[in-house]
Design a protein around this motif. Structure first.
Motif, mmCIF file in Angstrom:
data_model
loop_
_atom_site.group_PDB
_atom_site.id
_atom_site.type_symbol
_atom_site.label_atom_id
_atom_site.label_comp_id
_atom_site.label_asym_id
_atom_site.label_seq_id
_atom_site.Cartn_x
_atom_site.Cartn_y
_atom_site.Cartn_z
ATOM 1 N N GLY A 1 -64.710 52.359 37.557
ATOM 2 C CA GLY A 1 -65.601 53.476 37.846
ATOM 3 C C GLY A 1 -65.222 54.705 37.045
ATOM 4 O O GLY A 1 -64.714 54.606 35.932
ATOM 5 N N ILE A 2 -65.433 55.872 37.648
ATOM 6 C CA ILE A 2 -65.202 57.123 36.913
ATOM 7 C C ILE A 2 -63.734 57.335 36.553
ATOM 8 O O ILE A 2 -63.423 58.074 35.638
ATOM 9 C CB ILE A 2 -65.733 58.354 37.673
ATOM 10 C CG1 ILE A 2 -65.003 58.528 38.992
ATOM 11 C CG2 ILE A 2 -67.221 58.272 37.866
ATOM 12 C CD1 ILE A 2 -65.208 59.886 39.610
ATOM 13 N N ASP A 3 -62.816 56.660 37.272
ATOM 14 C CA ASP A 3 -61.391 56.807 36.948
ATOM 15 C C ASP A 3 -60.944 55.828 35.864
ATOM 16 O O ASP A 3 -59.792 55.861 35.435
ATOM 17 C CB ASP A 3 -60.537 56.633 38.206
ATOM 18 C CG ASP A 3 -60.662 55.246 38.823
ATOM 19 O OD1 ASP A 3 -61.469 54.421 38.333
ATOM 20 O OD2 ASP A 3 -59.946 54.985 39.806
ATOM 21 N N ASN A 4 -61.832 54.956 35.428
ATOM 22 C CA ASN A 4 -61.574 53.957 34.392
ATOM 23 C C ASN A 4 -60.438 52.991 34.737
ATOM 24 O O ASN A 4 -59.900 52.336 33.853
ATOM 25 C CB ASN A 4 -61.287 54.620 33.033
ATOM 26 C CG ASN A 4 -62.525 55.297 32.488
ATOM 27 O OD1 ASN A 4 -63.624 54.757 32.582
ATOM 28 N ND2 ASN A 4 -62.353 56.482 31.935
ATOM 29 N N LYS B 1 -69.819 55.926 38.992
ATOM 30 C CA LYS B 1 -70.111 56.070 37.572
ATOM 31 C C LYS B 1 -71.547 55.584 37.356
ATOM 32 O O LYS B 1 -71.920 54.496 37.791
ATOM 33 C CB LYS B 1 -69.132 55.209 36.772
ATOM 34 C CG LYS B 1 -69.284 55.297 35.278
ATOM 35 C CD LYS B 1 -68.209 54.404 34.642
ATOM 36 C CE LYS B 1 -68.180 54.536 33.156
ATOM 37 N NZ LYS B 1 -67.076 53.703 32.596
ATOM 38 N N ARG B 2 -72.364 56.404 36.717
ATOM 39 C CA ARG B 2 -73.770 56.051 36.478
ATOM 40 C C ARG B 2 -73.933 55.495 35.075
ATOM 41 O O ARG B 2 -73.560 56.144 34.095
ATOM 42 C CB ARG B 2 -74.673 57.282 36.641
ATOM 43 C CG ARG B 2 -74.681 57.841 38.028
ATOM 44 C CD ARG B 2 -75.477 56.951 38.919
ATOM 45 N NE ARG B 2 -75.524 57.496 40.260
ATOM 46 C CZ ARG B 2 -76.017 56.841 41.273
ATOM 47 N NH1 ARG B 2 -76.511 55.649 41.117
ATOM 48 N NH2 ARG B 2 -76.021 57.375 42.464
ATOM 49 N N VAL B 3 -74.464 54.294 34.999
ATOM 50 C CA VAL B 3 -74.767 53.693 33.696
ATOM 51 C C VAL B 3 -76.187 53.139 33.760
ATOM 52 O O VAL B 3 -76.697 52.820 34.825
ATOM 53 C CB VAL B 3 -73.773 52.570 33.315
ATOM 54 C CG1 VAL B 3 -72.374 53.122 33.126
ATOM 55 C CG2 VAL B 3 -73.763 51.470 34.340
ATOM 56 N N THR C 1 -65.326 53.051 41.964
ATOM 57 C CA THR C 1 -63.985 52.744 41.472
ATOM 58 C C THR C 1 -63.497 51.466 42.150
ATOM 59 O O THR C 1 -63.998 51.080 43.219
ATOM 60 C CB THR C 1 -62.998 53.892 41.785
ATOM 61 O OG1 THR C 1 -62.866 54.006 43.200
ATOM 62 C CG2 THR C 1 -63.463 55.204 41.181
#
Length: 180
Positions: free
Chosen positions: A71-74, A106-108, A124
């Motif tokens: 997610g946003i934290d990769n 996370k937006r994709v 995440t």
């Protein structure tokens, strides 16, 4: 503690779930197949089940098995084990004291078959672990409350099953109408 239909017949919204409190224990009311069923929930007992080592291990295996990107934290699924070794106790404490806050997703955009794009939210891996742990405990509780003819957002049920169910009902009605 159990309510009967006669007590709620004049209620215009009798199909919705209600939350009530008895002796400090929250209960949830479901209406299924024209019966009202009351299921008591003990918050501490559910947390024990959700945060049990066996349930968390099953949750971890499910998240790793599903793979997926971070997610946003990769953080990748492969990094989750090391993160849990260092942070498991803090995660459990934050869940128990109510301070746990999921991260934004996370937006994709992913392509659809018709050439358009669809937004996808990716949580995440830690949030997926928590969601999976909660789902594994709560699903068996609320899944029993659904009608067997309910298909929306249910495990191992989808739109194709709903269409087949509607076809069965339609065939039954045609059969009943055609009888002399």
């Amino acid at each position: 503690m159990q309510k009967t239909l006669s007590e709620v017949n004049d209620c215009p919204q009798r199909d919705r779930s209600e939350t009530e409190w008895y002796e400090g224990v929250q209960t949830f009311m479901w209406i299924c197949e024209d019966n009202i069923v009351e299921v008591p929930f003990d918050k501490e007992h559910l947390f024990e089940q959700i945060l049990s080592p066996a349930n968390l291990n099953r949750s971890y295996k499910a998240v790793i098995g599903n793979k997926g990107c971070g997610g946003i934290d990769n953080m990748s699924c492969e990094q989750l084990f090391l993160w849990l070794l260092a942070n498991k106790d803090a995660l459990i404490r934050s869940l128990m004291d109510g301070s746990y806050r999921p991260n934004p997703v996370k937006r994709v955009e992913i392509p659809k078959d018709n050439g358009k794009m669809r937004l996808l939210g990716i949580p995440t891996v830690v949030d997926r672990l928590v969601q999976q742990a909660i789902n594994q405990v709560l699903s068996p509780i609320y899944e029993k409350q659904f009608s067997r003819r309910s298909y929306g957002f249910r495990p191992r049920r989808g739109c194709h099953d709903a269409v087949r169910g509607a076809q069965e009902i339609n065939q039954y009605r045609l059969h009943v109408r055609c009888r002399p």
